[in-house]
Design an enzyme around this catalytic site. Structure first.
Site, PDB file in Angstrom:
ATOM      1  N   SER A 128      58.968  50.331  68.683  1.00  0.00           N
ATOM      2  CA  SER A 128      59.355  49.637  67.460  1.00  0.00           C
ATOM      3  C   SER A 128      59.079  50.500  66.253  1.00  0.00           C
ATOM      4  CB  SER A 128      58.609  48.311  67.338  1.00  0.00           C
ATOM      5  OG  SER A 128      57.237  48.494  67.544  1.00  0.00           O
ATOM      6  N   HIS A 154      65.447  47.973  72.051  1.00  0.00           N
ATOM      7  CA  HIS A 154      64.338  47.327  71.341  1.00  0.00           C
ATOM      8  C   HIS A 154      64.492  45.804  71.409  1.00  0.00           C
ATOM      9  CE1 HIS A 154      62.083  46.579  67.346  1.00  0.00           C
ATOM     10  NE2 HIS A 154      61.238  46.584  68.344  1.00  0.00           N
ATOM     11  N   GLU A 169      68.144  45.760  69.783  1.00  0.00           N
ATOM     12  CA  GLU A 169      68.641  46.888  68.990  1.00  0.00           C
ATOM     13  C   GLU A 169      68.812  48.062  69.954  1.00  0.00           C
ATOM     14  OE1 GLU A 169      66.864  46.284  64.519  1.00  0.00           O
ATOM     15  OE2 GLU A 169      65.467  46.935  66.055  1.00  0.00           O
ATOM     16  N   ASN A 210      62.864  45.417  62.026  1.00  0.00           N
ATOM     17  CA  ASN A 210      61.492  45.696  61.579  1.00  0.00           C
ATOM     18  C   ASN A 210      61.458  46.281  60.168  1.00  0.00           C
ATOM     19  OD1 ASN A 210      60.160  44.727  63.775  1.00  0.00           O
ATOM     20  ND2 ASN A 210      59.858  46.703  64.764  1.00  0.00           N
TER      21      ASN A 210
HETATM   22  N1  3HC Z   1      57.977  33.198  76.510  1.00  0.00           N
HETATM   23  C1  3HC Z   1      58.998  32.439  76.940  1.00  0.00           C
HETATM   24  N2  3HC Z   1      59.455  31.380  76.258  1.00  0.00           N
HETATM   25  C2  3HC Z   1      58.832  31.045  75.124  1.00  0.00           C
HETATM   26  C3  3HC Z   1      57.748  31.772  74.614  1.00  0.00           C
HETATM   27  C4  3HC Z   1      57.317  32.907  75.368  1.00  0.00           C
HETATM   28  N3  3HC Z   1      56.319  33.688  74.951  1.00  0.00           N
HETATM   29  N4  3HC Z   1      57.352  31.217  73.449  1.00  0.00           N
HETATM   30  C5  3HC Z   1      58.153  30.166  73.226  1.00  0.00           C
HETATM   31  N5  3HC Z   1      59.044  30.070  74.241  1.00  0.00           N
HETATM   32  C6  3HC Z   1      60.113  29.113  74.359  1.00  0.00           C
HETATM   33  C7  3HC Z   1      59.588  27.730  74.559  1.00  0.00           C
HETATM   34  O1  3HC Z   1      59.373  27.474  75.918  1.00  0.00           O
HETATM   35  C8  3HC Z   1      60.689  26.879  73.977  1.00  0.00           C
HETATM   36  O2  3HC Z   1      61.754  26.709  74.868  1.00  0.00           O
HETATM   37  P1  3HC Z   1      62.547  25.311  74.895  1.00  0.00           P
HETATM   38  O3  3HC Z   1      62.945  25.001  73.480  1.00  0.00           O
HETATM   39  O4  3HC Z   1      63.722  25.591  75.786  1.00  0.00           O
HETATM   40  O5  3HC Z   1      61.568  24.342  75.452  1.00  0.00           O
HETATM   41  C9  3HC Z   1      61.255  27.735  72.848  1.00  0.00           C
HETATM   42  O6  3HC Z   1      60.843  29.072  73.126  1.00  0.00           O
HETATM   43  C10 3HC Z   1      60.736  27.306  71.534  1.00  0.00           C
HETATM   44  O7  3HC Z   1      59.323  27.363  71.597  1.00  0.00           O
HETATM   45  P2  3HC Z   1      58.369  26.264  71.000  1.00  0.00           P
HETATM   46  O8  3HC Z   1      59.041  24.933  70.993  1.00  0.00           O
HETATM   47  O9  3HC Z   1      57.040  26.390  71.649  1.00  0.00           O
HETATM   48  O10 3HC Z   1      58.100  26.730  69.536  1.00  0.00           O
HETATM   49  P3  3HC Z   1      59.105  27.108  68.401  1.00  0.00           P
HETATM   50  O11 3HC Z   1      60.291  26.224  68.333  1.00  0.00           O
HETATM   51  O12 3HC Z   1      58.248  27.251  67.212  1.00  0.00           O
HETATM   52  O13 3HC Z   1      59.636  28.550  68.806  1.00  0.00           O
HETATM   53  C11 3HC Z   1      59.459  30.888  68.685  1.00  0.00           C
HETATM   54  C12 3HC Z   1      58.766  29.588  69.048  1.00  0.00           C
HETATM   55  C13 3HC Z   1      60.634  31.117  69.618  1.00  0.00           C
HETATM   56  C14 3HC Z   1      58.444  31.984  68.844  1.00  0.00           C
HETATM   57  C15 3HC Z   1      59.988  30.746  67.198  1.00  0.00           C
HETATM   58  O14 3HC Z   1      58.962  30.276  66.388  1.00  0.00           O
HETATM   59  C16 3HC Z   1      60.493  32.046  66.646  1.00  0.00           C
HETATM   60  O15 3HC Z   1      61.605  32.460  66.885  1.00  0.00           O
HETATM   61  N6  3HC Z   1      59.648  32.719  65.816  1.00  0.00           N
HETATM   62  C17 3HC Z   1      59.988  33.987  65.218  1.00  0.00           C
HETATM   63  C18 3HC Z   1      59.547  35.077  66.133  1.00  0.00           C
HETATM   64  C19 3HC Z   1      59.939  36.451  65.641  1.00  0.00           C
HETATM   65  O16 3HC Z   1      60.265  36.666  64.490  1.00  0.00           O
HETATM   66  N7  3HC Z   1      59.892  37.426  66.550  1.00  0.00           N
HETATM   67  C20 3HC Z   1      60.234  38.778  66.229  1.00  0.00           C
HETATM   68  C21 3HC Z   1      59.012  39.525  65.838  1.00  0.00           C
HETATM   69  S1  3HC Z   1      59.343  41.223  65.495  1.00  0.00           S
HETATM   70  C22 3HC Z   1      59.346  41.951  67.014  1.00  0.00           C
HETATM   71  O17 3HC Z   1      59.101  41.350  68.032  1.00  0.00           O
HETATM   72  C23 3HC Z   1      59.688  43.394  67.030  1.00  0.00           C
HETATM   73  C24 3HC Z   1      58.495  44.223  67.324  1.00  0.00           C
HETATM   74  O18 3HC Z   1      58.940  45.540  67.422  1.00  0.00           O
HETATM   75  C25 3HC Z   1      57.448  44.145  66.240  1.00  0.00           C
END
Ligand code: 3HC
Length: 557
Positions: free
Chosen positions: A121, A142, A154, A192
């Site tokens: 990343s 990515h 990506e 990012n």
């Molecule tokens: N693994 C698998 N499934 C997961 C999970 C995990 N770690 N975490 C959550 N889920 C699933 C849940 O089971 C749920 O599925 P369902 O709706 O079918 O039951 C769904 O995702 C939604 O989860 P929750 O209901 O528990 O919670 P939220 O609705 O708050 O969603 C989230 C959680 C998907 C993490 C959401 O909050 C989100 O999209 N957040 C933003 C995350 C983000 O920005 N990520 C990118 C970060 S940058 C990056 O990764 C790049 C790196 O290089 C830094």
């Protein structure tokens, strides 16, 4: 190049690697899941199994499918096992020397036509590729955390990459059900490079002590409508990762806002890396999921709302429903003496129509949406006149909330010094609720602030308190984030469409940054940024934003 990618290997089984293994195995690929020791490979197996078990428990995956998925994965600590892999995805810690060791080892293990990808990343793909025997087969792949949930991949191409390899990896991502975006090799790539400076700015604001962590997170989650607040998201991503990407971004841009905030460095040094270590900005053992503490203040018993228009009506209604005795003054000609001693006075917009002299609505400068605050035809300022009358009857018994710059301006010099004036910004409702944020001026008494917070919460808002500065918290975070996206387009690196795909599919944004920008209007965002820039010279509105503001041209067709 390999004609068909079936067997895949993933090296490094931390949060991202384990998620990537799950994605491939669920899609039917045979997967080698590799880590540095048998123990680490077992730990990775634990991550994947737990995630699949959770999907079974939620009824999203049949037990038989979980078993079949697990049966497609071979957990191993031996790179030598990967000889027949068609694609290897590396997801080890972000240290160039470790990546070089792995990629040079792979040169001697996998077939010459196999594809090598990195989930890095923050490191430059070109540098990873250049250290290998066949740089033309090295690309970035990515994924975003959580990889099984977020659709963005990506695909990073370098100047050394074979275009056929890039196309094949893009198609593979599509077959996995993901949304690939092909981008060049630049610090932070698309998502990012936009997300991490936004997180860093939020952390820097938190570090000032002028906003609580819950308010900061609510400002983004409820105020902007993002899936998570920046501190919760930093804890999810891992504070070490946020810091690494910050440093790479800062190296590339030298922008002060990209630098890693001191608090972030301290938390990383202290081993508080976020969810993966049980503690980061939040303590997941003690207060997981704790919402905003709404303070211990009591709601006001009485309030006055002065102003015409929708917002004044909405505030008066909500306060009345919450049991507050509300005096509504919506006529500039009304007697305001009764406001004296009112504990809370909200100045919510000026008169809808023009001043008396122009007969209402005829002012040359008044448009349909704006209050007629600057009446050109009579040289009067209708709002100033009205609010000055209100100001004249108020004293230290009142706290005044002002919903716009006009009313704040109108009070300047007209109020007795003892009256506390707080800017109030009521944001549009989102899925999480509706934020009403207030700025905390110097010298404000804590009981008054607690009363304002309790009253706004009682009226059904999610209260957010921040510095009494342009943008307070919500627009301070959002407008600079939008400006960064425009600057990226201006640099020629990505299109508005690609950026919107990246942020919706990679970070779960309900709408892309350019969709949000077009909705708000480039001129409103540019004006807001210019106000912020007036007190923070590091904020520089992108020339492209100013051009769109001047022409009114939307970014998305
Ligand atoms: N693994 C698998 N499934 C997961 C999970 C995990 N770690 N975490 C959550 N889920 C699933 C849940 O089971 C749920 O599925 P369902 O709706 O079918 O039951 C769904 O995702 C939604 O989860 P929750 O209901 O528990 O919670 P939220 O609705 O708050 O969603 C989230 C959680 C998907 C993490 C959401 O909050 C989100 O999209 N957040 C933003 C995350 C983000 O920005 N990520 C990118 C970060 S940058 C990056 O990764 C790049 C790196 O290089 C830094």
């Amino acid at each position: 190049m390999v004609s068909h990618i079936n067997k895949v290997a993933v090296i490094g089984l931390g949060t991202m690697g384990a998620g990537i293994v799950e994605v491939f195995a669920k899609a039917g690929h045979e997967v080698y899941a590799v880590d540095g020791s048998t123990e680490l490979a077992e730990r990775g197996k634990g991550f994947v199994t737990k995630s699949l078990d959770r999907a079974v428990a939620k009824g999203k995956l049949a037990e038989a499918d979980r078993d079949a998925t697990l049966a497609r994965i071979t957990f191993t600590a031996e790179l030598a096992d990967l000889a027949d892999a068609d694609l290897v995805v590396e997801a080890v810690p972000e240290r160039m020397e470790i990546k070089h060791l792995i990629f040079t080892a792979l040169d001697d293990i996998v077939r010459p036509d196999a594809v090598l990808a990195s989930n890095t990343s923050s490191l430059l793909l070109t540098e990873i590729a250049a250290g290998t025997a066949h740089p033309e087969r090295v690309v970035g792949m990515h994924f975003f955390n959580p990889a099984p949930v977020l659709a963005l991949v990506e695909v990073i191409e370098t100047v050394l990459a074979d275009p056929q390899v890039v196309t094949a990896v893009r198609e593979l991502a599509l077959n996995l059900g993901k949304r690939p975006v092909v981008v060049g090799d630049r610090a932070g790539f698309v998502a990012n490079a936009l997300l991490i400076p936004y997180l860093a700015r939020a952390i820097a604001l938190y570090q000032t002590g002028k906003v609580s962590r819950e308010d900061l997170d609510n400002a983004a989650r409820v105020g902007i409508g993002l899936p998570m607040g920046p501190l919760t998201l930093s804890d999810l991503v891992g504070l070490d990762v946020v810091r690494e990407v910050c440093e790479v971004m800062y190296d590339a841009t030298k922008r002060p806002s990209d630098a890693s905030p001191a608090l972030l460095k301290q938390l990383v040094l202290a081993g508080r890396l976020g969810r993966k270590t049980g503690r980061g900005f939040y303590d997941y053992a003690a207060d997981a999921g704790a919402g905003a503490a709404d303070g211990t203040g009591e709601m006001t018993a009485a309030a006055a709302v002065v102003g015409q228009g929708e917002l004044a009506g909405q505030l008066a209604d909500l306060l009345a429903k919450a049991g507050v005795s509300v005096t509504s003054i919506d006529d500039p000609a009304a007697d305001v003496t009764a406001l004296a001693g009112s504990p809370l006075v909200i100045l919510a917009g000026g008169p809808d129509a023009g001043c008396d002299a122009c007969g209402g609505g005829e002012c040359a400068t008044a448009d349909d949406d704006a209050d007629a605050t600057d009446c050109a035809c009579c040289g009067d300022d209708a709002a100033s006149t009205w609010f000055a009358q209100v100001a004249a009857v108020l004293d230290e018994r009142s706290v005044v909330l002002t919903t716009d710059e006009e009313s704040e301006f109108a009070l300047t010099g007209t109020l007795s010094a003892q009256v506390t004036v707080l800017p109030l910004r009521v944001h549009l409702p989102t899925k999480g609720g509706q934020v009403a944020e207030f700025g905390i001026p110097l010298g404000a008494a804590s009981q008054q602030l607690a009363m304002v917070r309790a009253t706004l919460a009682g009226a059904g808002f999610v209260p957010v308190a921040g510095p009494a500065r342009p943008g307070v918290v919500v627009d301070a975070l959002l407008f600079q984030h939008l400006n960064d996206a425009v600057a990226m387009v201006d640099s020629g690196y990505a299109t508005p469409q690609d950026i919107d795909t990246a942020m919706t599919a990679g970070c779960g944004y309900p709408a892309g940054l350019f969709a949000i920008l077009d909705e708000l209007g480039a001129s409103a965002v540019a004006d807001g940024l210019l106000e912020q820039a007036a007190i923070d010279p590091s904020i520089v509105p992108s020339p492209l934003l100013l051009e769109h503001a001047a022409t009114g041209e939307p970014f998305l067709a």
